[in-house]
Design an enzyme around this catalytic site. Structure first.
Site, PDB file in Angstrom:
ATOM      1  N   LYS A 178       0.861  -1.190   0.000  1.00 43.84           N
ATOM      2  CA  LYS A 178       0.000   0.000   0.000  1.00 43.84           C
ATOM      3  C   LYS A 178       0.895   1.238   0.000  1.00 43.84           C
ATOM      4  O   LYS A 178       1.481   1.596   1.025  1.00 43.84           O
ATOM      5  CB  LYS A 178      -0.944   0.053   1.201  1.00 43.84           C
ATOM      6  CG  LYS A 178      -2.016   1.120   0.971  1.00 43.84           C
ATOM      7  CD  LYS A 178      -2.513   1.773   2.217  1.00 43.84           C
ATOM      8  CE  LYS A 178      -1.645   2.825   2.785  1.00 43.84           C
ATOM      9  NZ  LYS A 178      -1.521   4.084   2.000  1.00 43.84           N
ATOM     10  N   GLU A 253       9.907   1.350  10.463  1.00 43.64           N
ATOM     11  CA  GLU A 253      10.949   2.322  10.094  1.00 43.64           C
ATOM     12  C   GLU A 253      10.303   3.694  10.236  1.00 43.64           C
ATOM     13  O   GLU A 253       9.507   4.104   9.397  1.00 43.64           O
ATOM     14  CB  GLU A 253      11.398   2.095   8.645  1.00 43.64           C
ATOM     15  CG  GLU A 253      12.038   0.741   8.392  1.00 43.64           C
ATOM     16  CD  GLU A 253      13.434   0.597   8.970  1.00 43.64           C
ATOM     17  OE1 GLU A 253      13.996   1.604   9.449  1.00 43.64           O
ATOM     18  OE2 GLU A 253      13.965  -0.514   8.954  1.00 43.64           O
ATOM     19  N   CYS A 287      13.860  10.917   6.134  1.00 42.70           N
ATOM     20  CA  CYS A 287      13.790  10.485   7.535  1.00 42.70           C
ATOM     21  C   CYS A 287      15.123  10.683   8.229  1.00 42.70           C
ATOM     22  O   CYS A 287      15.177  10.965   9.410  1.00 42.70           O
ATOM     23  CB  CYS A 287      13.357   9.033   7.621  1.00 42.70           C
ATOM     24  SG  CYS A 287      14.450   7.924   6.713  1.00 42.70           S
ATOM     25  N   GLU A 383      10.339  16.324  14.712  1.00 40.36           N
ATOM     26  CA  GLU A 383      10.748  16.144  13.313  1.00 40.36           C
ATOM     27  C   GLU A 383      10.119  17.239  12.442  1.00 40.36           C
ATOM     28  O   GLU A 383       8.903  17.408  12.427  1.00 40.36           O
ATOM     29  CB  GLU A 383      10.294  14.769  12.819  1.00 40.36           C
ATOM     30  CG  GLU A 383      10.815  14.456  11.432  1.00 40.36           C
ATOM     31  CD  GLU A 383      10.360  13.086  10.929  1.00 40.36           C
ATOM     32  OE1 GLU A 383       9.170  12.743  11.104  1.00 40.36           O
ATOM     33  OE2 GLU A 383      11.195  12.368  10.354  1.00 40.36           O
TER      34      GLU A 383
END
Ligand code: NAD
Length: 529
Positions: A178, A253, A287, A383
């Protein structure tokens, strides 16, 4: 180059539903890709899983080397369609073509090559010593899990889909993928490549379902053997919670807030160039982007000067002369803006950038350098996932490490310096799944290196041997070699067995470790057992 817009979702024609929409034929331009595929229903997801399961029987039965050959066919098909792939990535994300080629396609191709070479060996059963039981043989087998669900993000829509998908396939699993709802066309194109490769042999090993969080959630609950999820910490926790209901294992992750430390003996030119690339490539949407920098006081001013000068030269745009592209979607821009305004309100100064710009029709943030920052600011703690480069002055390397570790994240970190002794110390003190020395982000591009996070940055590892074993289950096999009528401990128990074993244990285990050689006796700060 023409291609049709792909559509996936509910309706007749099966669960993968990677079917061409009659209406949308045209070039893979931004406009054509505005056409969003339909969301898959839970029934579509289930059909996709069943189809992948049906394909599994044949795929898992192939020798690992034969699977590897087919996956090299997949790589060749990817290269045949390279222009199409790059164009689709660019259209879905707004990144520049070079970033798509280097950071996505090249890294994917290298990973496939590494596993094609090493997976057959890594998957071979391993004989182990039987310990006391010399009349047994013992081996460890690495068997596939079944159908793996892969849920991927939008920032590197090709490589972050392909990496878990191909690794799961090398290990003998089949996959339902997906892709992110923000970049569905890249996922659909990847599905098409798997369906095409090798003339359509094993065409069902990868199924693609499109849609947002609800579709991802349906995949987690669909009965797949494992979920490989790449995305934010918040969603990762939701995935883990849903997976817990069926004890479905998860590989997570997740996000990062990667620190970069500049020691006083660093090559400042290289460190500044590394920081600028680490913070701004992919418009900061990585990331393992450099999200915060700690510079030792004595070299701080010079480092900042260099970074500001280099940032002024970064070309942001869409054409071939551009270094970086756009902020991919508006939601991300809002987060970046909020981090910037929070920092400014708390006293940070903007030395470069700081404005919004329109890049190929997408409202984006300029590469931005911030100083006078501290850990009360969101830009040093949460983040950002955008092109902000906050730089903080620190007293010494110890303070830098302390601040670097003052974070719930632990994905990647970088340190620049020359003293090997100091670098080694920093590497071992950093709470991080990956560390780059005199470099940034490069660990991800080395296929043999396991990649993954500590703390809230994730669970498990991608790439390397560890990454392959994430998609296997260990089966331990112990076999009798002698074929005796009975074993000593079988019933009825021999009368004297306990006495014999006691005597044998006293002989075998009574000796103590040598005081001078055993680490537990090291009184000078050695390791405790
Ligand atoms: P996201 O968490 O919003 O979405 C990721 C995927 O999860 C998407 O496909 C989304 O549709 C799906 N999803 C959303 N809700 C779900 C649910 N309840 N159940 C199952 N699936 C669900 O992340 P994003 O915005 O697409 O990606 C950016 C984030 O990903 C950043 O935090 C970034 O750091 C992280 N990331 C991590 C890595 C890594 O390797 N560690 C790599 C790239 C990106």
């Amino acid at each position: 180059m023409t291609r049709s817009v792909l559509q996936a979702g509910s309706g007749s024609g099966g669960s993968v539903a990677a079917k061409r929409s009659g209406a949308g034929s045209g070039t893979a331009s931004l406009r054509a890709l505005d056409h969003r595929p339909m969301d898959a229903t839970p029934e579509d997801v289930n059909r996709a899983r069943l189809r992948a399961e049906a394909a599994w029987a044949e795929w898992r039965a192939l020798p690992a080397a034969r699977r590897a050959r087919h996956l090299l066919e997949v790589r060749a098909t990817l290269i045949e369609r390279l222009d199409d792939v790059v164009e689709t990535i660019v259209a879905d994300t707004g990144k520049v073509a070079t970033e798509a080629v280097v950071n996505e396609v090249l890294v994917t191709c290298e990973l496939i090559g590494w596993y094609a070479k090493h997976a057959p060996r890594l998957l071979r059963p391993t004989k182990v010593r039987p310990g006391l039981l010399l009349h047994k043989s013992a081996e460890v087998r690495h068997e596939p899990l079944g159908v793996v669900g892969v849920i991927s993000p939008w920032n590197y829509p090709l490589v972050l889909s392909m990496s878990p998908v191909v690794t799961a396939l090398f290990a003998g699993n089949t996959v339902v993928l997906k892709p992110s709802e923000i970049t569905p066309h890249v996922g659909l194109l990847a599905g098409e490549i798997f369906a095409q490769a090798g003339g359509g042999a094993y065409g069902d090993i990868v199924q693609v379902v499109t849609g947002g969080g609800e579709v991802g959630d349906a995949l987690v609950r669909s009965g797949v053997a494992k979920i490989a999820f790449t995305g934010s910490v918040r969603t990762g926790k939701a995935v883990m919670k849903a997976a817990a209901e069926t004890l479905t294992p998860v590989l997570l992750e997740l996000g990062g807030k990667d620190p970069l430390i500049v020691c006083e003996d660093a090559d400042l030119d290289r460190a500044a160039r590394g920081a600028v690339w680490g913070a701004f490539t992919n418009c900061g949407q990585t990331c393992m982007a450099t999200e915060r920098v700690y510079v030792v006081d004595s070299v701080y001013d010079e480092f900042v000067d260099r970074v500001v000068r280099l940032t002024g030269k970064v070309r942001q745009g869409t054409g071939p002369g551009s270094d970086i592209g756009a902020t991919t979607h508006e939601g991300q821009l809002r987060i970046i803006e909020s981090h910037l305004s929070d920092a400014i309100a708390k006293g940070a100064k903007v030395l470069a950038g700081g404005e919004k710009v329109n890049i190929g029709g997408r409202e984006s943030m300029e590469p931005t350098v911030l100083v006078d920052v501290d850990h009360t600011m969101a830009t040093m703690r949460d983040e950002t996932f955008g092109p902000l480069l906050p730089i903080m002055r620190v007293r010494d390397v110890d303070e830098a490490v302390k601040l670097a570790n003052d974070s719930p994240y632990g994905l990647n970190a970088s340190v620049f310096g020359r003293s090997k002794r100091v670098l080694d110390r920093v590497v071992s003190q950093l709470q991080s799944g990956n560390v780059c020395v005199n470099d940034v982000m490069v660990s991800y591009a080395i296929p043999a290196l396991p990649f993954g996070g500590t703390k809230e940055s994730g669970l498990g590892r991608a790439h390397g041997a560890d990454g392959l074993y994430e998609f296997t289950q260990t089966k331990s096999v112990a076999s009798d070699r002698l074929g005796l009528r009975r074993e000593p401990q079988w019933l009825p128990l021999p009368r004297n067995l306990a006495r014999l074993v006691r005597t044998a244990m006293r002989l075998r285990y009574r000796s103590r470790p040598n005081r001078s050689s055993h680490p537990s006796y090291d009184t000078n700060g050695g390791t405790e057992p």
